[in-house]
Enzyme design. Structure first.
Site, mmCIF file in Angstrom:
data_model
loop_
_atom_site.group_PDB
_atom_site.id
_atom_site.type_symbol
_atom_site.label_atom_id
_atom_site.label_comp_id
_atom_site.label_asym_id
_atom_site.label_seq_id
_atom_site.Cartn_x
_atom_site.Cartn_y
_atom_site.Cartn_z
ATOM 1 N N ALA A 73 -65.720 -36.390 11.230
ATOM 2 C CA ALA A 73 -66.304 -37.898 11.527
ATOM 3 C C ALA A 73 -68.140 -38.045 11.558
ATOM 4 O O ALA A 73 -68.329 -38.878 11.376
ATOM 5 C CB ALA A 73 -65.885 -37.885 12.471
ATOM 6 N N THR A 74 -68.788 -36.733 12.357
ATOM 7 C CA THR A 74 -69.923 -36.489 12.154
ATOM 8 C C THR A 74 -70.576 -36.680 10.490
ATOM 9 O O THR A 74 -71.278 -37.876 10.674
ATOM 10 C CB THR A 74 -70.878 -35.529 12.976
ATOM 11 O OG1 THR A 74 -70.505 -35.528 14.142
ATOM 12 C CG2 THR A 74 -72.216 -35.747 12.673
ATOM 13 N N ASN A 155 -64.699 -42.672 22.104
ATOM 14 C CA ASN A 155 -64.326 -41.632 22.901
ATOM 15 C C ASN A 155 -64.680 -41.125 24.098
ATOM 16 O O ASN A 155 -64.021 -40.125 24.844
ATOM 17 C CB ASN A 155 -65.519 -40.802 21.765
ATOM 18 C CG ASN A 155 -66.415 -40.829 22.378
ATOM 19 O OD1 ASN A 155 -67.262 -41.648 21.461
ATOM 20 N ND2 ASN A 155 -67.311 -38.967 22.513
ATOM 21 N N GLN A 183 -61.117 -41.629 17.474
ATOM 22 C CA GLN A 183 -59.822 -41.857 18.509
ATOM 23 C C GLN A 183 -58.886 -42.444 18.326
ATOM 24 O O GLN A 183 -57.598 -42.343 18.890
ATOM 25 C CB GLN A 183 -60.732 -41.786 20.376
ATOM 26 C CG GLN A 183 -61.886 -41.010 20.139
ATOM 27 C CD GLN A 183 -61.074 -39.849 20.746
ATOM 28 O OE1 GLN A 183 -59.844 -39.713 20.634
ATOM 29 N NE2 GLN A 183 -62.239 -38.582 20.587
ATOM 30 N N SER A 203 -61.272 -38.145 12.144
ATOM 31 C CA SER A 203 -61.553 -36.673 11.718
ATOM 32 C C SER A 203 -59.766 -36.481 12.122
ATOM 33 O O SER A 203 -58.915 -36.927 12.433
ATOM 34 C CB SER A 203 -62.319 -36.430 12.806
ATOM 35 O OG SER A 203 -62.053 -35.256 13.568
ATOM 36 N N HIS A 205 -59.949 -32.509 13.510
ATOM 37 C CA HIS A 205 -59.605 -32.051 14.633
ATOM 38 C C HIS A 205 -59.066 -32.749 15.604
ATOM 39 O O HIS A 205 -58.592 -31.897 16.828
ATOM 40 C CB HIS A 205 -60.502 -31.247 15.027
ATOM 41 C CG HIS A 205 -61.298 -31.665 15.369
ATOM 42 N ND1 HIS A 205 -61.660 -31.401 17.075
ATOM 43 C CD2 HIS A 205 -62.045 -32.341 14.677
ATOM 44 C CE1 HIS A 205 -63.206 -32.416 17.429
ATOM 45 N NE2 HIS A 205 -64.234 -32.483 15.702
ATOM 46 N N THR A 243 -67.688 -28.605 -3.052
ATOM 47 C CA THR A 243 -66.283 -28.342 -4.361
ATOM 48 C C THR A 243 -65.121 -28.355 -2.546
ATOM 49 O O THR A 243 -65.232 -28.479 -1.465
ATOM 50 C CB THR A 243 -65.820 -26.944 -3.953
ATOM 51 O OG1 THR A 243 -66.147 -26.069 -5.469
ATOM 52 C CG2 THR A 243 -64.007 -26.125 -4.261
ATOM 53 N N CYS A 328 -77.185 -32.045 34.836
ATOM 54 C CA CYS A 328 -77.234 -30.322 34.154
ATOM 55 C C CYS A 328 -76.368 -29.952 33.369
ATOM 56 O O CYS A 328 -77.014 -28.228 32.912
ATOM 57 C CB CYS A 328 -77.469 -29.801 36.205
ATOM 58 S SG CYS A 328 -78.393 -30.219 36.825
#
Lengths: 409, 133
Positions: A73-74, A155, A183, A203, A205, A243, A328
């Site tokens: 998706a990126t 998301n 999503q 996406s 995954h 490919t 953090c």
């Protein structure tokens, strides 16, 4: 998932479904021919790719020929935004991009990169509940707008945008409409024969398929063209050469086919579990919900009053896998840009957890997760001056120095 | 990506981790009578520390803390409460945030919370002075 750790991070990634793995294996063990090769073995691979396109297209009401395979998706978001914007500017002098402040980083970062190329970007604010006002968008879209990008389901919060209303003015303006449906696909109904989006990112995954596989739906209509990101051997009409990874694509096709078969049943199950989780958390008191009641049921984002995010995460420890909004742990120390855009003060955003549910989540899991969070709060709140003030009657918004209403679970 | 930085407790020294697990002297005293109180930090800054000190015969006889903050904050506040017991206010005024950070081997990124702990202790000592006078 491993015995002792509860997994509540399905929005981050999902396990590869057994059916998907079975579909992929033949193309890892054999079936390796290049789908661009003219010989028989190649044509077999190509046929597998075509069947996979049918699987993906079928879930979203598209034509298989409109599916472009990417690495994820990126890449799809990058290709959609940069590809469409650059073409629009070259061809029509359009140099304006419209998006929202709550989009995925891959959209926002691409917009920032395009700004450095000279594009103007409007990053629209959202309401405290995360929803984008269609009128606010209509007000900034004009005849110089090249691309409008709005995600279907957020998301981090599960907020569902009103795409039909939001996209209404876009077609008329001549701008290209992009929707990040990562999503949404396989959870909410996504029907591109009805929804007027030009480009849609998908996406694998996130939907029980393998990582490293994604797609960009590109509507077949006159005037819609993209400048490619990659240059090479001409595969996929030059739009995204390289490919094709047949085993990955087969995996994505199988995952999307499976999702189409199970979507409604999955959605019902998720709805029940979401409600159980929400009720469980509400019994803990001082839990702020980040999102909307009508959001996607697989995501629940909550902030916990009176405790610091890092301490909360430390207490959850090995036992619960959730996404935390804690500072953090982030490279740059700032909290979620989505929660910030929703007006959450940083201290509250840091103390937020995103629970996301999946096919394997059970009622017992939900109850156990609530117990783990309860134990964490039971250890931290009794020694927190902020919690003491809350119990003494100070409203959450006053404690955290904000004016926006903060809905409690 | 530094995996260690994702684990705020793991990156503390064993001593600090033990304090974080045990959190001695945590929670406001049941009865506040005779206790001096001081506070440091703010919610906006993501760290709030409160101390209650009970003085007898010129020494701190009881010390308790409350804290809103990361594990290092809680460990530092607990350490300071323990450190305070048996000492005189004069000795405690010499305690600096950096001393606290050193005692717990806090990573450089967490020194700030030790300074807030110092502020809170100082505020409690100032309050103690008021009570005594």
């Amino acid at each position: 998932m491993s015995g002792d750790s509860l997994y509540f991070d399905f929005a981050a990634s999902t396990p590869v479904a057994e059916e998907v793995l079975e579909a992929m294996l033949p193309y890892l063990r054999g079936g390796f021919a290049n789908p661009s090769s003219a010989h028989r073995a190649g044509r077999r691979s190509a046929a597998a790719v075509e069947r996979s396109a049918e699987g993906v297209a079928g879930l979203v009401g598209a034509d298989p020929a409109e599916i472009v395979w990417t690495s994820g998706a990126t890449e799809s978001n990058n290709l959609a935004l940069a590809g469409a914007a650059r073409y629009q500017r070259e061809r029509h002098g359009r140099d304006h991009i419209v998006t929202s402040r709550t989009e995925h980083k891959s959209v926002l970062a691409t917009c920032q990169a395009l700004e450095r190329e000279g594009f103007r970007v409007s990053y629209l604010a959202v309401a405290p509940d995360g929803s984008l006002d269609p009128d606010a968008l209509a007000a900034v879209v004009d005849d110089r707008t090249a691309v409008v990008s709005v995600m279907h389901v957020n998301n981090e919060t599960g907020v569902v945008q009103d795409l039909p209303r939001i996209l209404e003015p876009v077609r008329e303006s001549g701008a290209v409409a992009h929707v990040d449906a990562v999503q949404a696909a396989g959870r909410l109904p996504v029907d591109l024969s009805v929804l007027d989006a030009d480009l849609v990112s998908l996406s694998a995954h996130k939907l029980y398929g393998p990582k490293g596989a994604g797609a960009l739906y590109v509507r077949r209509r006159r005037g819609l063209r993209l400048r490619p990101l990659l240059h090479g051997g001409g595969q996929q009409n030059g739009l995204r050469p390289g490919t094709l990874p047949v085993h990955q694509i087969v995996g994505m096709g199988a995952a999307f086919q499976l999702a189409a078969d199970r979507r409604e049943a999955d959605l019902d199950q998720l709805g029940l579990l979401h409600e159980r989780l929400r009720r469980g958390l509400s019994s803990l008191d001082g839990v702020v919900l980040n999102g909307r009641a009508d959001g996607s049921p697989h995501i629940l984002n909550a902030s916990f009053v009176g405790v610091h995010g890092d301490a909360l995460t430390a207490e959850l420890g090995e036992r619960l896998c959730v996404s935390a909004g804690s500072a953090c742990s982030a490279a740059d120390g700032s909290p979620s840009h989505v929660l910030r855009a929703m007006g959450r003060p940083d201290a509250l955003a840091h103390a937020s957890l995103r629970f996301s549910l999946g096919r394997s989540t059970t009622e017992r899991d939900v109850d156990a997760a609530v117990e783990i969070v309860a134990a964490a709060l039971a250890r931290l709140r009794p020694l927190s001056p902020v919690w003491r003030a809350y119990r003494a009657g100070y409203p959450v918004s006053a404690l955290y120095n904000t004016e926006i209403a903060l809905p409690l679970a | 990506m530094n995996v260690n930085s994702l684990d705020p407790v793991g990156q503390m020294s064993p001593h600090a981790q033990a304090l974080y697990r045990e959190l001695p002297r945590s929670g406001a005293p049941d009865s506040r009578t005779g206790y001096a109180q001081g506070q440091g930090g703010s919610v906006r800054d993501g760290v709030v520390v409160c101390f209650w000190l009970y003085q007898r015969d010129g020494r701190i006889a009881d010390a308790r803390f409350e804290a809103f903050g990361c594990p290092a904050t809680l460990a530092a506040a607990a350490w300071t409460a323990e450190y305070s017991v048996g000492r005189t206010p004069e000795e405690l005024r010499e305690l600096k945030g950096l001393d606290i950070a050193d005692a717990l081997a806090l990573p450089a990124s967490r020194t700030g919370v030790a300074l807030v702990v110092e502020d809170a202790l100082r505020a409690a000592l100032n309050d103690a002075e008021q009570i005594c006078h």
